[in-house]
Design a protein around this motif. Structure first.
Motif, PDB file in Angstrom:
ATOM      1  N   HIS A   1       0.849  -1.201   0.000  1.00  0.00           N
ATOM      2  CA  HIS A   1       0.000   0.000   0.000  1.00  0.00           C
ATOM      3  C   HIS A   1       0.881   1.247   0.000  1.00  0.00           C
ATOM      4  N   PRO A   2       0.645   2.177  -0.949  1.00  0.00           N
ATOM      5  CA  PRO A   2       1.512   3.360  -1.047  1.00  0.00           C
ATOM      6  C   PRO A   2       1.332   4.363   0.086  1.00  0.00           C
ATOM      7  N   PHE A   3       0.205   4.304   0.809  1.00  0.00           N
ATOM      8  CA  PHE A   3      -0.073   5.298   1.844  1.00  0.00           C
ATOM      9  C   PHE A   3      -0.176   4.702   3.253  1.00  0.00           C
ATOM     10  N   CYS A   4      -0.690   3.484   3.366  1.00  0.00           N
ATOM     11  CA  CYS A   4      -0.871   2.846   4.671  1.00  0.00           C
ATOM     12  C   CYS A   4       0.224   1.807   4.874  1.00  0.00           C
ATOM     13  N   LYS A   5       1.274   2.178   5.567  1.00  0.00           N
ATOM     14  CA  LYS A   5       2.418   1.297   5.755  1.00  0.00           C
ATOM     15  C   LYS A   5       2.006  -0.012   6.427  1.00  0.00           C
ATOM     16  N   GLY A   6       2.533  -1.120   5.903  1.00  0.00           N
ATOM     17  CA  GLY A   6       2.244  -2.417   6.488  1.00  0.00           C
ATOM     18  C   GLY A   6       0.992  -3.074   5.959  1.00  0.00           C
ATOM     19  N   ASN A   7       0.329  -2.447   4.976  1.00  0.00           N
ATOM     20  CA  ASN A   7      -0.895  -3.000   4.412  1.00  0.00           C
ATOM     21  C   ASN A   7      -0.692  -3.374   2.945  1.00  0.00           C
ATOM     22  N   LEU A   8      -1.588  -4.216   2.455  1.00  0.00           N
ATOM     23  CA  LEU A   8      -1.517  -4.683   1.082  1.00  0.00           C
ATOM     24  C   LEU A   8      -2.745  -4.287   0.279  1.00  0.00           C
ATOM     25  N   LEU A   9      -2.521  -4.037  -0.997  1.00  0.00           N
ATOM     26  CA  LEU A   9      -3.591  -3.929  -1.980  1.00  0.00           C
ATOM     27  C   LEU A   9      -3.454  -5.129  -2.906  1.00  0.00           C
ATOM     28  N   PHE A  10      -4.514  -5.473  -3.623  1.00  0.00           N
ATOM     29  CA  PHE A  10      -4.463  -6.610  -4.534  1.00  0.00           C
ATOM     30  C   PHE A  10      -4.917  -6.184  -5.927  1.00  0.00           C
ATOM     31  N   PHE A  11      -4.132  -6.614  -6.936  1.00  0.00           N
ATOM     32  CA  PHE A  11      -4.419  -6.241  -8.310  1.00  0.00           C
ATOM     33  C   PHE A  11      -4.470  -7.474  -9.197  1.00  0.00           C
ATOM     34  N   ALA A  12      -5.358  -7.445 -10.181  1.00  0.00           N
ATOM     35  CA  ALA A  12      -5.496  -8.558 -11.112  1.00  0.00           C
ATOM     36  C   ALA A  12      -4.167  -8.823 -11.814  1.00  0.00           C
ATOM     37  N   TYR A  13      -3.876 -10.106 -12.004  1.00  0.00           N
ATOM     38  CA  TYR A  13      -2.621 -10.512 -12.621  1.00  0.00           C
ATOM     39  C   TYR A  13      -2.906 -11.430 -13.801  1.00  0.00           C
ATOM     40  N   THR A  14      -2.428 -11.036 -14.973  1.00  0.00           N
ATOM     41  CA  THR A  14      -2.559 -11.819 -16.197  1.00  0.00           C
ATOM     42  C   THR A  14      -1.164 -11.953 -16.806  1.00  0.00           C
ATOM     43  N   PRO A  15      -1.020 -12.743 -17.876  1.00  0.00           N
ATOM     44  CA  PRO A  15       0.302 -12.884 -18.495  1.00  0.00           C
ATOM     45  C   PRO A  15       0.885 -11.568 -19.018  1.00  0.00           C
ATOM     46  N   THR A  16       0.060 -10.557 -19.213  1.00  0.00           N
ATOM     47  CA  THR A  16       0.560  -9.287 -19.755  1.00  0.00           C
ATOM     48  C   THR A  16       0.649  -8.172 -18.706  1.00  0.00           C
ATOM     49  N   THR A  17       0.387  -8.483 -17.450  1.00  0.00           N
ATOM     50  CA  THR A  17       0.434  -7.465 -16.398  1.00  0.00           C
ATOM     51  C   THR A  17       1.867  -6.957 -16.197  1.00  0.00           C
ATOM     52  N   PRO A  18       2.089  -5.643 -16.277  1.00  0.00           N
ATOM     53  CA  PRO A  18       3.431  -5.116 -16.009  1.00  0.00           C
ATOM     54  C   PRO A  18       3.770  -5.210 -14.526  1.00  0.00           C
ATOM     55  N   LEU A  19       4.997  -5.615 -14.240  1.00  0.00           N
ATOM     56  CA  LEU A  19       5.448  -5.784 -12.870  1.00  0.00           C
ATOM     57  C   LEU A  19       6.580  -4.818 -12.541  1.00  0.00           C
ATOM     58  N   VAL A  20       6.642  -4.438 -11.256  1.00  0.00           N
ATOM     59  CA  VAL A  20       7.728  -3.578 -10.768  1.00  0.00           C
ATOM     60  C   VAL A  20       8.233  -4.174  -9.457  1.00  0.00           C
ATOM     61  N   GLN A  21       9.480  -3.871  -9.117  1.00  0.00           N
ATOM     62  CA  GLN A  21      10.024  -4.331  -7.842  1.00  0.00           C
ATOM     63  C   GLN A  21       9.698  -3.325  -6.751  1.00  0.00           C
ATOM     64  N   ASN A  22       9.210  -3.822  -5.615  1.00  0.00           N
ATOM     65  CA  ASN A  22       8.884  -2.917  -4.517  1.00  0.00           C
ATOM     66  C   ASN A  22      10.088  -2.712  -3.598  1.00  0.00           C
ATOM     67  N   ALA A  23       9.872  -2.021  -2.495  1.00  0.00           N
ATOM     68  CA  ALA A  23      10.958  -1.702  -1.567  1.00  0.00           C
ATOM     69  C   ALA A  23      11.568  -2.936  -0.926  1.00  0.00           C
ATOM     70  N   LEU A  24      10.824  -4.055  -0.931  1.00  0.00           N
ATOM     71  CA  LEU A  24      11.330  -5.308  -0.364  1.00  0.00           C
ATOM     72  C   LEU A  24      11.985  -6.181  -1.426  1.00  0.00           C
ATOM     73  N   LYS A  25      12.155  -5.624  -2.622  1.00  0.00           N
ATOM     74  CA  LYS A  25      12.771  -6.337  -3.751  1.00  0.00           C
ATOM     75  C   LYS A  25      11.912  -7.504  -4.235  1.00  0.00           C
ATOM     76  N   ILE A  26      10.605  -7.379  -4.038  1.00  0.00           N
ATOM     77  CA  ILE A  26       9.666  -8.398  -4.496  1.00  0.00           C
ATOM     78  C   ILE A  26       8.869  -7.817  -5.659  1.00  0.00           C
ATOM     79  N   TRP A  27       8.643  -8.638  -6.680  1.00  0.00           N
ATOM     80  CA  TRP A  27       7.897  -8.169  -7.839  1.00  0.00           C
ATOM     81  C   TRP A  27       6.408  -8.085  -7.521  1.00  0.00           C
TER      82      TRP A  27
END
Length: 203
Positions: A89-115
């Motif tokens: 979550h970009p604003f609430c530290k320690g929380n998660l948001l969930f986004f749909a994932y398909t073969p074409t979904t663009p991915l980025v590495q977060n602060a924990l080095k996880i895609w």
């Protein structure tokens, strides 16, 4: 006060040591075993998700020796199940948001080095709208207690699931990640089910 502080520090040190020990154990699994274990666990997990008639399932991308989730993700896609990935979550530290994932979904590495999926509000699903959340874990015991990485992300996500019934959490882990007993904190959310390559444990 001094003895309570020492006890707290000791418990934290024990959890840290156990976390390191189990992470080392799963990192030592050979590549061939990793592939075999991932396929077996995916088959078991798919069967459980099918029994639950889940149509919206959150998973995670493998990191640090975890069971590879790609075989399960591909199987869910083939079964017509919508797959979602967590995003810090970009604003609430320690929380998660969930986004749909398909073969074409663009991915980025977060602060924990996880895609994670690139932030796109049009692809977001609220946690209580998900049917199942497949949770990563470092260790688990024989009553369903779960030890995560220590950030509390999934404990916050699942805090209300027992009252609302959703999202139903299922742990995914190597067999070697089971320990005799875990000392739980008051914020820890126990799991009703854990799937390994060889077993489906229901608590």
């Amino acid at each position: 006060m001094k003895s309570q502080f020492s006890s707290s520090q000791s418990a934290k040190a024990t959890r840290t040591a156990l976390r390191a020990q189990v992470r080392d154990a799963r990192r030592c699994i050979s590549d061939n075993e990793q592939h075999s274990f991932a396929a077996a666990a995916a088959k078991q997990m798919l069967a459980e998700i099918t029994k639950l008639k889940a149509k919206h399932v959150a998973l995670y991308l493998t990191n640090d020796g975890e069971l590879d989730t790609q075989p399960l993700i591909r199987a869910l896609w083939e079964a017509g199940v919508m797959v979602y990935l967590p995003h810090l979550h970009p604003f609430c530290k320690g929380n998660l948001l969930f986004f749909a994932y398909t073969p074409t979904t663009p991915l980025v590495q977060n602060a924990l080095k996880i895609w994670e999926p690139k932030l796109d509000i049009t692809k977001m699903m609220l946690a209580h709208q998900l049917d199942v959340v497949v949770t990563p874990l470092v260790a688990f015991d024989n009553v369903g207690a779960r030890m995560g990485m220590g950030g509390g992300f999934y404990d916050r996500t699942l805090v209300n699931w027992q009252h609302t019934g959703k999202p139903y959490p299922i742990g995914l882990a190597h067999d070697c990640q089971q320990v005799e007993a875990l000392a739980s904190e008051h914020w820890d959310v126990p799991l009703p089910m854990i799937v390994t390559p060889t077993r489906v444990l229901v608590f």
